[in-house]
Design a protein around this motif. Structure first.
Motif, short mmCIF file in Angstrom:
data_model
loop_
_atom_site.label_atom_id
_atom_site.label_comp_id
_atom_site.label_asym_id
_atom_site.label_seq_id
_atom_site.Cartn_x
_atom_site.Cartn_y
_atom_site.Cartn_z
N GLU A 99 40.98 0.56 -11.02
CA GLU A 99 39.85 1.47 -11.18
C GLU A 99 39.34 2.03 -9.85
O GLU A 99 38.29 2.64 -9.79
CB GLU A 99 38.69 0.72 -11.86
CG GLU A 99 39.02 0.09 -13.18
CD GLU A 99 37.89 -0.80 -13.69
OE1 GLU A 99 36.86 -0.95 -13.00
OE2 GLU A 99 38.05 -1.36 -14.78
N GLU A 100 40.09 1.81 -8.79
CA GLU A 100 39.57 2.11 -7.45
C GLU A 100 39.19 3.58 -7.25
O GLU A 100 38.12 3.88 -6.71
CB GLU A 100 40.60 1.68 -6.40
CG GLU A 100 40.04 1.66 -5.00
CD GLU A 100 40.97 0.96 -4.01
OE1 GLU A 100 40.55 0.86 -2.86
OE2 GLU A 100 42.08 0.52 -4.37
N GLU A 101 40.03 4.48 -7.69
CA GLU A 101 39.74 5.91 -7.49
C GLU A 101 38.47 6.32 -8.24
O GLU A 101 37.60 6.99 -7.68
CB GLU A 101 40.93 6.75 -7.96
CG GLU A 101 40.80 8.21 -7.60
CD GLU A 101 42.04 9.00 -7.99
OE1 GLU A 101 41.86 10.16 -8.39
OE2 GLU A 101 43.16 8.47 -7.89
N GLN A 102 38.37 5.91 -9.50
CA GLN A 102 37.17 6.23 -10.28
C GLN A 102 35.94 5.54 -9.69
O GLN A 102 34.86 6.12 -9.64
CB GLN A 102 37.35 5.81 -11.75
CG GLN A 102 36.19 6.20 -12.64
CD GLN A 102 35.95 7.69 -12.70
OE1 GLN A 102 36.88 8.47 -12.82
NE2 GLN A 102 34.70 8.10 -12.59
N ALA A 103 36.11 4.32 -9.21
CA ALA A 103 35.00 3.59 -8.62
C ALA A 103 34.47 4.30 -7.38
O ALA A 103 33.25 4.36 -7.16
CB ALA A 103 35.43 2.17 -8.26
N LEU A 157 38.12 -17.24 -14.19
CA LEU A 157 37.85 -16.33 -13.07
C LEU A 157 36.40 -16.50 -12.61
O LEU A 157 36.12 -16.52 -11.41
CB LEU A 157 38.13 -14.88 -13.47
CG LEU A 157 37.82 -13.81 -12.41
CD1 LEU A 157 38.56 -14.09 -11.10
CD2 LEU A 157 38.16 -12.43 -12.94
N LEU A 158 35.50 -16.62 -13.55
CA LEU A 158 34.09 -16.79 -13.21
C LEU A 158 33.88 -18.06 -12.37
O LEU A 158 33.17 -18.02 -11.36
CB LEU A 158 33.27 -16.88 -14.51
CG LEU A 158 31.86 -16.34 -14.49
CD1 LEU A 158 31.76 -14.97 -13.88
CD2 LEU A 158 31.29 -16.33 -15.90
N VAL A 159 34.52 -19.14 -12.75
CA VAL A 159 34.43 -20.39 -11.98
C VAL A 159 35.00 -20.19 -10.58
O VAL A 159 34.38 -20.57 -9.58
CB VAL A 159 35.15 -21.55 -12.72
CG1 VAL A 159 35.31 -22.76 -11.81
CG2 VAL A 159 34.41 -21.92 -13.99
N GLU A 160 36.18 -19.57 -10.49
CA GLU A 160 36.81 -19.32 -9.18
C GLU A 160 35.91 -18.48 -8.28
O GLU A 160 35.78 -18.75 -7.08
CB GLU A 160 38.16 -18.61 -9.36
CG GLU A 160 39.30 -19.51 -9.76
CD GLU A 160 39.65 -20.52 -8.69
OE1 GLU A 160 39.78 -20.15 -7.50
OE2 GLU A 160 39.77 -21.71 -9.04
N LEU A 161 35.31 -17.44 -8.84
CA LEU A 161 34.41 -16.58 -8.06
C LEU A 161 33.22 -17.38 -7.54
O LEU A 161 32.86 -17.28 -6.37
CB LEU A 161 33.95 -15.39 -8.90
CG LEU A 161 35.01 -14.33 -9.20
CD1 LEU A 161 34.50 -13.34 -10.24
CD2 LEU A 161 35.43 -13.59 -7.94
N GLU A 172 43.31 -7.29 -8.50
CA GLU A 172 44.17 -6.77 -9.56
C GLU A 172 43.40 -5.86 -10.52
O GLU A 172 43.84 -4.75 -10.83
CB GLU A 172 44.81 -7.92 -10.34
CG GLU A 172 45.85 -7.45 -11.34
CD GLU A 172 46.49 -8.61 -12.08
OE1 GLU A 172 46.82 -8.41 -13.25
OE2 GLU A 172 46.66 -9.70 -11.49
N LYS A 173 42.24 -6.32 -10.96
CA LYS A 173 41.43 -5.52 -11.88
C LYS A 173 40.78 -4.34 -11.14
O LYS A 173 40.69 -3.24 -11.67
CB LYS A 173 40.35 -6.37 -12.53
CG LYS A 173 40.91 -7.41 -13.47
CD LYS A 173 39.81 -8.22 -14.11
CE LYS A 173 40.42 -9.26 -15.01
NZ LYS A 173 39.53 -9.73 -16.03
N GLY A 174 40.33 -4.60 -9.93
CA GLY A 174 39.61 -3.58 -9.17
C GLY A 174 40.47 -2.42 -8.73
O GLY A 174 40.02 -1.27 -8.76
N LEU A 182 32.87 -3.08 -8.04
CA LEU A 182 32.70 -4.34 -7.30
C LEU A 182 33.76 -4.47 -6.20
O LEU A 182 33.45 -4.84 -5.06
CB LEU A 182 32.77 -5.53 -8.25
CG LEU A 182 31.66 -5.62 -9.30
CD1 LEU A 182 31.93 -6.77 -10.27
CD2 LEU A 182 30.29 -5.75 -8.66
N PHE A 183 35.00 -4.13 -6.53
CA PHE A 183 36.10 -4.22 -5.57
C PHE A 183 35.88 -3.28 -4.39
O PHE A 183 35.95 -3.68 -3.22
CB PHE A 183 37.43 -3.93 -6.28
CG PHE A 183 38.62 -3.96 -5.37
CD1 PHE A 183 39.08 -5.15 -4.83
CD2 PHE A 183 39.31 -2.79 -5.06
CE1 PHE A 183 40.19 -5.18 -3.98
CE2 PHE A 183 40.41 -2.81 -4.22
CZ PHE A 183 40.84 -4.01 -3.68
N VAL A 184 35.61 -2.01 -4.68
CA VAL A 184 35.39 -1.03 -3.61
C VAL A 184 34.16 -1.41 -2.79
O VAL A 184 34.18 -1.34 -1.56
CB VAL A 184 35.23 0.40 -4.19
CG1 VAL A 184 34.73 1.38 -3.14
CG2 VAL A 184 36.57 0.88 -4.76
#
Length: 146
Positions: free
Chosen positions: A70-74, A45-49, A65-67, A14-16
């Motif tokens: 995992e960025e390289e694998q994503a 977080l769901l509400v903020e999004l 932060e979460k994304g 999602l981040f990438v």
């Protein structure tokens, strides 16, 4: 948990996707809502999004932060998805090789793709069919090494 055919949904994907403009903020929010349990997304977080679904930069900062973890694998998931889509298309080999070339630039020219970029020097093959077979071998190996 799949997106656009064969892409696994993770925070990194999602981040990438949002960072590279391959997904819209609305798509990211929709997917987060749909897969909130799998993503272990807390209610705050769901509400903020959802409240900020029109603000690309806010969505990016909320999932960064979460994304980023995992960025390289994503990025590898996105690459694999793009290549599988090409493999599964009904286009001719020549058209598929052109599509691979377009994806190669989209992903900043991954070194490991050089052997199946049709215009690159290739010691393994001197035909389009041979280059395409190298591509198929790569995709099949990538699919098996999950």
């Amino acid at each position: 948990m799949k997106l656009k055919g064969n892409l696994e949904i993770t925070w990194g994907v999602l981040f990438v996707g949002l960072k590279k403009n391959w997904l819209t903020p609305h798509e990211v929010v929709r997917l987060t809502n749909e897969y909130s349990e799998k993503l272990t997304c807390n209610e705050d977080l769901l509400v903020e999004l959802n409240v900020n679904e029109d603000d690309r930069n806010m969505i990016l900062s909320l999932i960064k932060e979460k994304g980023e973890l995992e960025e390289e694998q994503a990025m590898k998931y996105w690459q694999k998805s793009a290549l599988l889509t090409i493999k599964q298309s009904q286009k001719s080999i020549k058209e598929k090789l052109r599509d691979i070339e377009l994806q190669w630039s989209r992903f900043d020219y991954p070194e490991e793709w050089k052997d199946f970029i049709y215009y690159m020097p290739n010691a393994k093959s001197d035909s389009s069919e041979g280059v395409y077979q190298t591509f198929l071998n790569y995709v099949n190996n990538a699919s098996n090494s999950r």
